[in-house]
Design an enzyme around this catalytic site. Structure first.
Site, PDB file in Angstrom:
ATOM      1  N   PRO A 271     -54.373 -30.592  -2.263  1.00 51.49           N
ATOM      2  CA  PRO A 271     -54.228 -30.310  -3.690  1.00 51.49           C
ATOM      3  C   PRO A 271     -52.898 -30.832  -4.233  1.00 51.49           C
ATOM      4  O   PRO A 271     -51.870 -30.753  -3.568  1.00 51.49           O
ATOM      5  CB  PRO A 271     -54.243 -28.772  -3.741  1.00 51.49           C
ATOM      6  CG  PRO A 271     -53.672 -28.363  -2.421  1.00 51.49           C
ATOM      7  CD  PRO A 271     -54.132 -29.401  -1.423  1.00 51.49           C
ATOM      8  N   ARG A 309     -49.361 -39.443 -19.532  1.00 48.92           N
ATOM      9  CA  ARG A 309     -50.751 -38.989 -19.470  1.00 48.92           C
ATOM     10  C   ARG A 309     -51.469 -39.030 -20.825  1.00 48.92           C
ATOM     11  O   ARG A 309     -52.615 -39.482 -20.896  1.00 48.92           O
ATOM     12  CB  ARG A 309     -50.854 -37.586 -18.857  1.00 48.92           C
ATOM     13  CG  ARG A 309     -50.273 -37.479 -17.438  1.00 48.92           C
ATOM     14  CD  ARG A 309     -50.675 -36.207 -16.718  1.00 48.92           C
ATOM     15  NE  ARG A 309     -52.080 -36.227 -16.367  1.00 48.92           N
ATOM     16  CZ  ARG A 309     -53.005 -35.541 -16.979  1.00 48.92           C
ATOM     17  NH1 ARG A 309     -52.681 -34.736 -17.972  1.00 48.92           N
ATOM     18  NH2 ARG A 309     -54.261 -35.641 -16.615  1.00 48.92           N
ATOM     19  N   TYR A 313     -54.545 -41.570 -20.562  1.00 50.08           N
ATOM     20  CA  TYR A 313     -55.884 -40.953 -20.410  1.00 50.08           C
ATOM     21  C   TYR A 313     -56.310 -40.187 -21.651  1.00 50.08           C
ATOM     22  O   TYR A 313     -57.279 -39.425 -21.601  1.00 50.08           O
ATOM     23  CB  TYR A 313     -55.892 -39.939 -19.258  1.00 50.08           C
ATOM     24  CG  TYR A 313     -55.204 -40.358 -17.987  1.00 50.08           C
ATOM     25  CD1 TYR A 313     -55.672 -41.428 -17.229  1.00 50.08           C
ATOM     26  CD2 TYR A 313     -54.094 -39.665 -17.510  1.00 50.08           C
ATOM     27  CE1 TYR A 313     -55.052 -41.788 -16.045  1.00 50.08           C
ATOM     28  CE2 TYR A 313     -53.466 -40.019 -16.323  1.00 50.08           C
ATOM     29  CZ  TYR A 313     -53.954 -41.086 -15.605  1.00 50.08           C
ATOM     30  OH  TYR A 313     -53.338 -41.441 -14.426  1.00 50.08           O
ATOM     31  N   CYS A 342     -41.515 -48.047 -28.766  1.00 51.97           N
ATOM     32  CA  CYS A 342     -42.130 -48.978 -29.722  1.00 51.97           C
ATOM     33  C   CYS A 342     -43.538 -49.372 -29.294  1.00 51.97           C
ATOM     34  O   CYS A 342     -43.790 -50.507 -28.871  1.00 51.97           O
ATOM     35  CB  CYS A 342     -41.239 -50.191 -29.878  1.00 51.97           C
ATOM     36  SG  CYS A 342     -39.642 -49.682 -30.513  1.00 51.97           S
ATOM     37  N   GLU A 343     -44.431 -48.436 -29.353  1.00 50.66           N
ATOM     38  CA  GLU A 343     -45.848 -48.643 -29.029  1.00 50.66           C
ATOM     39  C   GLU A 343     -46.622 -47.650 -29.869  1.00 50.66           C
ATOM     40  O   GLU A 343     -46.257 -46.461 -29.916  1.00 50.66           O
ATOM     41  CB  GLU A 343     -46.145 -48.268 -27.568  1.00 50.66           C
ATOM     42  CG  GLU A 343     -45.495 -49.098 -26.527  1.00 50.66           C
ATOM     43  CD  GLU A 343     -46.386 -50.195 -25.962  1.00 50.66           C
ATOM     44  OE1 GLU A 343     -47.576 -50.272 -26.329  1.00 50.66           O
ATOM     45  OE2 GLU A 343     -45.860 -50.983 -25.171  1.00 50.66           O
TER      46      GLU A 343
END
Ligand code: LLP
Length: 418
Positions: A271, A309, A313, A342-343
């Site tokens: 895990p 994340r 996703y 800058c995105e």
């Protein structure tokens, strides 16, 4: 459950005010709760106690030395996937016989270091890799344990980027090839091919894909009378980020324990997220609120370079104000919480209802203990912030924030350019 809670409108990690930590540690920083981490490790351990499995925490989810040491001290083993993770595992003082090593692209020097360390076994993912482990073992005159990673070809029911148990995935081997390998064990005199492994994906919320995959593997072993000692069932247990209702460790165990017990094999679990995910948050500061005709943006001092994340996703992480603003009369406004990168894909949360927060207010991004810091980068030449851990009423900076000097460490400008 976790130890990040509000008491009288103030946000705490265990018994320490997050805002007090932020007075000493510049934002952004990752904050871990030792108690939450160990509680989750113990939840899995006790759910499976009747078969006493080896629980190898998946280092890729959180490789902070303090996190690894905390778990190792409490008896955990480690699941590693690189020479770097092996290096960290050693520093964390792990028992080599509690280390398993997976990954499709192990390099020769990584294999040799792991053999020298004396790990429990490799999870081999291809025939060529087996050949490489054989050569390394022969050279080092060692008999080396190997488990074969099986791709059980099931539908893991999770985001496509984190599903690994489907036939078209690069991970593991199909049953036919695995059968062929077990029939030709003689080809590998330096290896003891003594186990099988699977890892079907991550953030899996119910037991069905696990039971299906476990059944398939066990039936395969039975049908071909393949004799092994270990069955490593991987990780993948999902956690609550938002409105998910994931299986608990107990209910997970209840579904698969009968199968595992019947097999009589030594069981290994790997895990990651279940143990570390809700044990950590990302603390960041509001820089500006920017209103445009179409949207309102809350711009904070961390972004996709710290926690990728959401961008990668479209993962949901709950975002909460660390101190509930008293003058806001709590009217929440729909905003996008975005970073300075800058995105356009640089966001931590979209369409969130948050009260107005003045510049300098602190915000916590929840569920950031797994695949948070480990997936961070220096994109836009941004030094990464600190990692902090609360342990029994005290907080410790367990990784110093980077400086601009760290950004150029190892770089040189060739003389011809001077
Ligand atoms: N074992 C193996 C062989 C793995 O590849 C992984 C995760 C684990 C165990 C632990 O899985 P967990 O229990 O944490 O689900 N970056 C993605 C997750 C990628 C998982 C990669 N492998 C994310 O942020 O969701």
């Amino acid at each position: 459950m976790h130890e990040f809670t509000f008491k009288n409108n103030e946000f705490y990690c265990e018994n320490i005010k997050v805002s007090d930590i932020a007075k000493k540690v510049p934002t952004p920083f990752y904050l871990y709760s030792y108690k939450t981490l160990i509680d989750h490790y113990k939840k899995i351990k006790s759910a499976f106690s009747s078969i006493k499995p080896l629980i190898c925490f998946s280092v890729k989810s959180n490789s902070s030395l303090a996190v690894l040491r905390a778990l190792v001290k409490n008896g955990a083993g480690l699941d590693i996937v690189s020479g770097g993770e092996l290096y960290k595992a050693k520093i964390a003082g792990v028992d080599p016989k509690k280390v398993v090593y997976a990954g499709v692209g192990k390099k020769r020097d990584e294999i040799e270091s792991a053999i020298k360390f004396g790990i429990l076994f490799f999870d081999a993912e291809s025939e060529e890799e087996l050949g490489q482990i054989e050569k390394a073992a022969a050279k080092l005159k060692k008999k080396v344990n190997v488990a074969i990673r099986i791709n059980p070809d099931i539908i893991p029911k999770t985001h496509k980027y984190i599903a690994t148990g489907k036939g078209e995935s690069k991970f593991g081997l199909d049953f036919e090839t695995v059968h062929k390998i077990f029939n030709s064990r003689w080809k590998y005199p330096s290896l003891n091919i003594c186990g099988v492994q699977m890892h079907i994906g991550s953030q899996i919320l119910d037991a069905a894909p696990f039971t299906e995959a476990i059944k398939k593997v066990l039936e395969f072993l039975k049908e071909y009378k393949i004799d092994v000692e270990y069955f490593n069932i991987g990780g993948g247990l999902g956690i609550v980020y938002s409105i998910e209702n994931p299986q608990t460790a107990k209910s997970f165990a209840k579904s698969i324990l009968p199968l595992l017990k019947r097999s009589g094999l030594k069981i290994i679990l790997e895990p990651g997220r279940f143990v570390s995910g809700n044990s950590g948050i990302l603390v960041t500061k509001v820089l500006y609120t920017k209103r445009t005709p179409r949207k309102t943006f809350v711009i904070v001092d961390s972004g996709m370079s710290d926690l990728i994340r959401p961008s990668l996703y479209e993962a949901y992480h709950k975002i909460v104000p660390v101190s509930v603003p008293r003058d806001s009369s709590a009217t929440a406004e729909k905003v996008d919480v975005v970073g300075p990168i800058c995105e356009s894909g640089d966001f931590l949360g979209k369409d969130r209802y948050l009260p107005y927060m003045r510049p300098g207010s602190l915000v916590a991004v929840m569920g950031a203990g797994a695949y948070g810091f480990t997936m961070s980068s220096n994109y836009n030449s941004r030094p990464r912030g600190s990692e902090v851990m609360v342990i029994r009423n005290k907080f410790y900076v367990v990784r110093k924030g980077e400086t601009y000097k760290d950004l150029v460490r190892g770089e040189t400008i060739p003389k011809v350019l001077k």
